[in-house]
Design an enzyme around this catalytic site. Structure first.
Site: not given
Ligand code: PGA
Ligand code: ZN
Length: 426
Positions: A160, A202, A239, A282, A309, A334, A363-364, A385
Site C-alpha cells: 500500500q 495520498e 505499509d 506496517e 495499524d 489515527k 488517513r487516505s 505519517k
Molecule cells: P487508510 O489507510 O487511511 O486508507 O485506511 C492508511 C494506512 O493504512 O495507513
Molecule cells: Zn496502514
C-alpha cells in the site's frame, strides 16, 4: 483563567480530498474562543475500527451531522471544554456502543478535536504548546510516501505505501528537503521509463510496476538518484496493509500471482528486509493473524520497526494485548479509528510506556485540517505519517510542522532516528 464552558457545538458537511462528504465540527466557548476540526476517512480500514456513520446506500453524512447538532450538542452544552476526558467519556456514554456505531466516529472525532482546538485557543496557545504543557517538545520524524499502492491506487500493486524516512536529517526542515529530492527523483525515473501516470490517493506516484519487489527496487534507485546513501541517510518504510489481501491465514498477492500462507507471507517480507534498506514495516500480516505477527516480531523485531495499524486500530486494549504478545513494537495512532482524542492518547501512553514507536497518522481521505501535526508534536509521539509530498491536504500538514519548528526557534529539537524503537541497529 478563561471561561471554557461550552456554549455551542455545531456540525456541518464539508468535503474531503477524494471529493467525498465528511464532517466538520465547530465548538464555541463562553470566553468567546472557538475551535474547528474535520473528520478524515480511511479506505483500507481495520474491521475493528470505530464506525464511520454514513447515510444508507451511500457516503452521505447527514445522520452524523444531525447527531452533532442534536444529541452531542445537547450533552456537551454547559460542560467544561478543558476537561477533555470528561467530554470524551460523555460522548462514549451517549453513544453506548463498543464502536461508536450510533453517533458515528466521524461525528465524535470531529467534536473531540474541535473541543481541544477551542480550549487551546481559549488559552491563547497554539495547540501543540497547549498539549505539551511545559514539557520539552520534539518535532516528529516524518514517514513520507513516494509510491502509493493497494486500496489507494486501484490495487495496481499489493503493497500500500512505499515510504522514506530521512534518518540523517538534523531538523524537520532538512527531512522535508531530503524527501523532496527523493520524490522528484522517483518521478523522473517513472518519466524516463514511460511509466509516469500521475499520483495515487495520498499523492505518491502511480505504481506502474510489474511486481511488488520492482516497486521497492525503484524506490531504492530513487534514493540513490537523489544522491543519498540508502539505509544510512534515507531508509525505506513499507505499509504492507496485508489485511487488504489476506485473511484466515491465506494471502493472495494479485500482482505477483502468488498465494501464500502466513509463514510464506512472513518469509516474503523478511526476504525484502534482507535485500533492501527497510527500517519500518506496517501490518506485514493481516489483522486476524496474531500468530503471524508474533512470529514476524520474534524474527526481526530487533532490526525493524513493526507497526500495527489495522492490527491495533488505535485501541488501548489491543495495544496492551500486543505488548504482552510481542506482536509489534510500534503503534499507528489515527484518532478516527477510536473516535476520541482521549482514547487515542490512552493508546499512545501504553505504547510509550512499553518503549514502542508511536506514529500519529493521517488517513487516505484528508482535508486542510492539521490537528494531527499538533498531536504528534505536543504529545511528543516521535513520528508522523501523512501520505506523500504532493497534494494540498498532505502539504498542509508538512508545512504546519515547519511553522512549529520555526516558532520554537532554538528550542526546537528533532526526534530523528531516535524515535524508532530500535536499540540494536542504525
Ligand atoms: P487508510 O489507510 O487511511 O486508507 O485506511 C492508511 C494506512 O493504512 O495507513
Ligand atoms: Zn496502514
Amino acid at each position: 483563567m478563561p471561561d471554557t464552558t461550552i456554549i455551542n457545538v455545531r456540525g456541518r458537511r464539508v468535503w474531503d480530498s477524494r471529493g467525498r462528504p465528511t464532517v466538520e465540527a465547530e465548538v464555541h466557548l463562553a470566553c468567546g474562543a472557538s475551535g474547528r476540526a474535520i473528520a478524515p476517512a480511511g479506505a483500507s480500514r481495520g474491521t475493528r475500527e470505530a464506525v464511520d456513520l454514513r447515510d444508507a446506500g451511500g457516503l452521505g453524512v447527514s445522520a452524523a451531522v444531525a447527531n452533532i447538532n442534536g444529541a452531542i450538542a445537547g450533552a456537551l452544552a454547559g460542560m467544561n471544554a478543558a476537561t477533555q476526558e470528561e467530554i470524551d467519556r460523555a460522548m462514549i456514554a451517549l453513544d453506548g456502543t463498543p464502536n461508536k456505531a450510533r453517533l458515528g466516529a466521524n461525528a465524535t472525532v470531529a467534536v473531540s478535536l474541535a473541543v481541544l482546538q477551542a480550549t487551546a485557543r481559549a488559552h491563547q496557545l497554539p495547540l501543540f504548546l497547549y498539549l505539551a504543557d511545559g514539557r520539552p517538545i520534539r518535532l516528529p520524524l516524518p514517514e513520507i510516501q513516494i509510491f502509493g499502492g493497494g486500496a489507494h491506487a486501484g490495487r495496481r500493486i499489493d503493497i500500500q505505501d512505499l515510504m522514506v524516512m530521512a534518518l540523517s536529517a538534523g531538523t524537520f526542515d532538512e527531512a522535508l528537503e531530503m524527501t523532496a529530492r527523493v520524490y522528484q527523483a522517483a518521478g523522473e525515473l517513472m518519466r524516463d521509463s514511460g511509466r509516469l501516470h500521475g499520483v495515487a490517493d495520498e499523492g505518491g506516484w502511480w505504481p506502474e510496476f510489474a511486481s511488488n519487489e520492482e516497486a521497492i527496487e525503484t524506490l531504492l534507485r530513487a534514493i540513490e538518484r537523489a544522491g543519498f546513501v540508502p539505509g544510512d541517510e534515507i531508509a525505506i518504510s513499507l505499509d504492507i496493509a496485508a489485511s487488504e489481501f489476506g485473511a484466515g491465514g491465506g494471502y493472495r498477492l494479485g500482482l505477483d500471482g502468488k498465494s501464500l500462507d502466513s509463514d510464506g507471507m512472513c518469509d516474503l517480507v523478511i526476504g525484502w528486509l534482507a535485500r533492501y534498506p527497510i527500517i519500518s514495516v506496517e501490518d506485514p500480516l493481516a489483522e486476524d493473524d496474531r500468530e503471524g505477527m508474533m512470529r514476524f516480531t520474534a524474527a526481526v523485531g530487533d532490526q525493524v520497526q513493526i507497526i500495527g495499524d489495522d492490527y491495533l486500530t488505535t485501541s488501548a486494549a489491543r495495544v496492551r494485548d500486543a505488548i504482552t504478545d510481542r506482536a509489534c513494537n510500534a503503534v499507528l495512532l489515527k484518532p478516527n479509528q477510536c473516535g476520541t482524542v482521549s482514547e487515542t492518547r490512552a493508546a499512545l501512553d501504553l505504547a510509550k510506556a512499553a518503549g514502542w514507536g508511536c506514529i500519529v497518522s493521517a488517513r487516505s481521505g484528508e482535508t486542510e485540517d492539521v490537528s494531527i501535526v499538533h498531536l504528534a508534536t505536543g504529545w511528543d509521539a516521535g513520528q508522523l505519517k501523512v501520505g506523500s509530498f504532493a497534494r494540498g491536504e498532505r502539504m498542509a500538514k508538512w508545512n504546519e510542522a515547519l511553522r512549529i519548528e520555526e516558532m520554537l526557534g532554538a528550542r526546537a529539537r528533532f526526534a530523528g532516528r531516535g524515535a524508532l524503537p530500535l536499540k540494536n541497529s542504525y
